[in-house]
Motif scaffolding. Structure first.
Motif, PDB file in Angstrom:
ATOM      1  N   UNK A 309      39.332  33.061  32.584  1.00 40.39           N
ATOM      2  CA  UNK A 309      39.439  33.510  33.971  1.00 40.39           C
ATOM      3  C   UNK A 309      40.081  34.898  34.003  1.00 40.39           C
ATOM      4  N   UNK A 310      39.920  35.565  35.131  1.00 43.17           N
ATOM      5  CA  UNK A 310      40.468  36.908  35.324  1.00 43.17           C
ATOM      6  C   UNK A 310      41.757  36.808  36.125  1.00 43.17           C
ATOM      7  N   UNK A 311      42.784  37.523  35.697  1.00 46.13           N
ATOM      8  CA  UNK A 311      44.042  37.559  36.460  1.00 46.13           C
ATOM      9  C   UNK A 311      44.666  38.948  36.390  1.00 46.13           C
ATOM     10  N   UNK A 312      45.681  39.149  37.226  1.00 46.69           N
ATOM     11  CA  UNK A 312      46.486  40.383  37.238  1.00 46.69           C
ATOM     12  C   UNK A 312      45.641  41.626  37.431  1.00 46.69           C
ATOM     13  N   UNK A 313      44.742  41.605  38.405  1.00 47.96           N
ATOM     14  CA  UNK A 313      43.925  42.786  38.678  1.00 47.96           C
ATOM     15  C   UNK A 313      44.785  43.836  39.359  1.00 47.96           C
ATOM     16  N   UNK A 314      44.771  45.035  38.834  1.00 51.34           N
ATOM     17  CA  UNK A 314      45.627  46.111  39.327  1.00 51.34           C
ATOM     18  C   UNK A 314      44.842  47.410  39.297  1.00 51.34           C
ATOM     19  N   UNK A 315      45.068  48.261  40.285  1.00 47.81           N
ATOM     20  CA  UNK A 315      44.390  49.551  40.335  1.00 47.81           C
ATOM     21  C   UNK A 315      45.396  50.661  40.585  1.00 47.81           C
ATOM     22  N   UNK A 316      45.289  51.739  39.800  1.00 45.83           N
ATOM     23  CA  UNK A 316      46.099  52.933  40.010  1.00 45.83           C
ATOM     24  C   UNK A 316      45.157  54.115  40.196  1.00 45.83           C
ATOM     25  N   UNK A 317      45.716  55.291  40.292  1.00 45.74           N
ATOM     26  CA  UNK A 317      44.892  56.481  40.473  1.00 45.74           C
ATOM     27  C   UNK A 317      44.034  56.782  39.251  1.00 45.74           C
ATOM     28  N   UNK A 318      44.418  56.266  38.099  1.00 45.86           N
ATOM     29  CA  UNK A 318      43.711  56.636  36.870  1.00 45.86           C
ATOM     30  C   UNK A 318      43.013  55.486  36.160  1.00 45.86           C
ATOM     31  N   UNK A 319      43.290  54.235  36.572  1.00 49.38           N
ATOM     32  CA  UNK A 319      42.642  53.147  35.856  1.00 49.38           C
ATOM     33  C   UNK A 319      42.645  51.846  36.664  1.00 49.38           C
ATOM     34  N   UNK A 320      41.807  50.926  36.210  1.00 51.27           N
ATOM     35  CA  UNK A 320      41.787  49.549  36.699  1.00 51.27           C
ATOM     36  C   UNK A 320      42.248  48.674  35.545  1.00 51.27           C
TER      37      UNK A 320
END
Length: 680
Positions: A309-320
């Motif tokens: 499963x997918x967890x801890x999805x995070x997005x910043x200005x430079x990456x996912x």
């Protein structure tokens, strides 16, 4: 390595037993009243976080798809707060993001359908029964089937109806059948994961016992598509064999079922026996958006998907950033199928993908969607570098990697005091290493054995490890540093450089580098007319997964005789323009110095000089080596080649040639070593 290669190929290839490697895979305490409210807030967030993590770990299969738009699932987007994300992440239902899956299996030790499967680049599953009575000729057939990349499965020894057998007899049927195959085909237990019930007969107790030996068991007399999440892995659904025994029980239309599998996202499974009565349905699968793969590969993919499963999805200005997590520990030796991840990057553009800090090959789709494959290891950290990051440029290639690749001094620093000396060889003992060291040979282009049609190294991993340890031990003992690059000579006429081939090739060569090899040497030839862009894209994919400091070497075509810079006289020759494009990706290009079909010494040396002169003139952004023969006859001899090379190279004060590559050392005699040492 060229058009007229029959002579050196016969000398180069050793016996199965004698030569080389044959194949080459985780509280603040409440002190003061004013802080009570703050403490309660922190505790609430903590409890909510635990609840979310528990919920994530308890997701069922239906929750494995796209994250709902706006749902962050622990997504953090800078600024110290949780924000709505415009990204989506999923584990694809089927490998490669296909709409559905398809398998072709053959029962009762019949080797049918091989030609049509190989023609389409498909791999089938062959279920063997009666293995206790196989002759050596029978096993030879199955060795060749296995070497073609097809899966070998079990079908019991006696081919009796399993629902009537006692437990101990059933265990004997399973274990003996598997042991026969392992012993005669050189397979491991984990290589045999598929079973088919004779006559489709089974029982609840039989299924329990079969699950101790196999990942899946296929039924019969069902005539249905299998769901993306099978209700019973020990009785997989399939379609019957047409006109076999009972025509009244023939399956429904194969073509319609293939269409249905694609439309409904299901798994269609064709079964054959002594005849390949497909009426063209197997080739029809190539026109559908279906993942065509052996039963074992599909079953493993589904189980790995269900376990992940997918967890801890995070997005910043430079990456996912996100984690591919597992609910339980699956045996890595058995469950080695990669999962395909799809990411909708929203308003940003993906520049690169890192899996556990290692670059991964990815494929762009429509609407800012990318896909890439990951072999689950329990907890895999994945970062998609996006626009806005100054460290990454190009189609997935990091600028730091390109910067390292274009450092022209890098190869020279790794060579001996003299200019580069390279040799194609398979090392079987220390005596040969002594000979190489005494002649200041540093670079060893190691023939690691044959490659299967689907891009897998066929040499056992343990033989690869043994070879690398031999080199490391010798280097330590003598204080000498070899640079070893693996290669397998691949002719593009019988091979298709499709997506599956590329993925397997890259996966196996990446493992070779992790074992101790110093890079990759790509010997895929010829580059067929019209497939130049495919070849270049393949080299780019290889370069991306080459760690910093590793060498990407390429065996080229000889320089085209045509005066026009873009024309190709034949598929075994490269024009200057193609040399330039390959040089933008590779660290080292080996230029052919033989197989010219020239009859005189003067003509041969003139051809050598012309190649060296032309390539020096254009100033390629990589290093070059000229391959010179010791396995050919007049005029293509080492002495003639070296004389022409040295006379021409002296005319160019600046050039990219760092030496010559002797091909092949096993024929080199002392007289030729002396010529090599003197340069004449």
């Amino acid at each position: 390595m060229h058009a007229n290669r029959s002579e050196h190929m016969s000398q180069k290839r050793f016996s199965r037993e004698g030569r080389k490697v044959r194949r080459l895979t985780f509280c603040l305490p409440p002190m003061l009243a004013p802080f009570f409210l703050c403490v309660l807030s922190v505790a609430s967030v903590f409890l909510l976080t635990l609840t979310w993590e528990q919920a994530a770990g308890a997701k069922n299969n239906s929750d494995r798809g796209w994250l709902a738009e706006g749902k962050t699932e622990n997504g953090y987007s800078g600024g110290g707060s949780f924000n709505k994300l415009d990204i989506k992440v999923e584990i694809c239902d089927w490998y490669g993001g296909a709409a559905g899956a398809a398998s072709i299996s053959m029962d009762d030790s019949f080797a049918s359908c091989r030609d049509i499967l190989n023609k389409n680049g498909f791999k089938g599953t062959y279920y063997l029964s009666g293995t206790d009575k196989f002759s050596e000729a029978d096993w030879d057939i199955w060795r060749s089937v296995h070497l073609e990349g097809h899966e070998i499965g079990c079908h019991t020894v006696s081919h009796q109806s399993c629902h009537i057998l006692e437990k101990e007899i059933l265990r004997w049927e399973f274990s003996t059948n598997r042991k026969d195959i392992m012993t005669n085909l050189g397979l491991r237990e984990e290589d045999i994961s598929s079973f088919a019930w004779p006559y489709g007969d089974t029982s609840p107790g039989s299924k329990v016992i079969a699950s101790e030996y196999f990942v899946s068991a296929r039924g019969y007399h069902i005539n249905e598509l299998e769901d993306k999440d099978p209700a019973d892995f020990m009785f997989l659904k399939c379609l019957n064999t047409p006109r076999y025994h009972h025509p009244a029980d023939d399956p429904p239309n194969y073509f319609q079922k293939a269409d249905e599998a694609e439309r409904l996202g299901k798994w269609v499974h064709f079964v054959f026996h002594n005849e390949c009565l497909d009426d063209g349905a197997i080739s029809y699968l190539a026109t559908k958006n279906l993942w065509v793969a052996p039963v074992g590969a599909v079953a493993k993919y589904i189980k790995e998907r269900q376990n992940s499963y997918i967890r801890d999805v995070m997005q910043t200005d430079s990456h996912i950033h996100f984690i591919l997590a597992s609910r339980s520990c699956l045996r890595p030796q058995l469950f080695d199928q990669e999962l395909t991840i799809r990411v909708l990057t929203g308003s940003v553009t993906a520049q690169a993908v890192l899996v556990n800090s290692n670059p991964a090959v990815f494929k762009r789709g429509a609407d800012h969607t990318i896909m890439f494959d990951v072999r689950p290891s329990g907890t895999d950290e994945i970062k998609v570098v996006t626009t806005g990051s100054s460290r990454w440029t190009g189609n997935g290639a990091p600028s730091v990697r390109e910067e390292a690749r274009k450092t022209t001094l890098r190869l020279r620093e790794r060579l001996a005091e003299r200019d580069g000396m390279v040799i194609n060889i398979w090392i079987s003992g220390r005596e040969r290493l002594d000979n190489l060291r005494n002649n200041n040979i540093k670079y060893l282009f190691v023939d690691i054995g044959d490659t299967s049609p689907d891009g897998r190294i066929m040499t056992p991993r343990e033989e690869i490890v043994q070879f690398v340890r031999l080199i490391e031990s010798y280097e330590k003992q003598h204080g000498y540093d070899f640079v070893i690059l693996p290669y397998s000579e691949i002719n593009t006429y019988p091979y298709r450089l499709d997506r599956r081939f590329r993925e397997n090739f890259i996966k196996d060569y990446r493992e070779l580098m992790s074992l101790g090899f110093d890079g990759v040497y790509v010997d895929i030839e010829p580059v067929r007319k019209g497939e130049e862009e495919d070849y270049l894209e393949f080299l780019r994919e290889v370069s991306i997964v080459c760690p910093k400091g590793m060498v990407l070497g390429v065996y080229a075509g000889s320089l085209s005789d045509s005066e026009a810079g873009d024309e190709r006289d034949n598929e075994w020759q490269w024009p200057l323009s193609f040399y330039q494009r390959v040089a933008e990706v590779a660290d080292l290009i080996c230029v052919p110095g033989y197989d010219f079909n020239l009859r005189s010494k003067e003509a041969y040396q003139a051809s050598i000089r012309k190649q060296v002169e032309s390539l020096c003139a254009i100033g390629l952004p990589c290093q070059l080596m000229l391959t010179v023969p010791t396995h050919k006859r007049e005029p293509e001899t080492l002495r003639n080649a070296l004389t022409a090379y040295n006379s021409e190279i002296k005319k160019h004060s600046k050039h990219q040639f760092i030496g010559v590559c002797v091909f092949a050392e096993w024929t080199t005699i002392p007289e030729e070593w002396n010529a090599f040492e003197s340069g004449t």
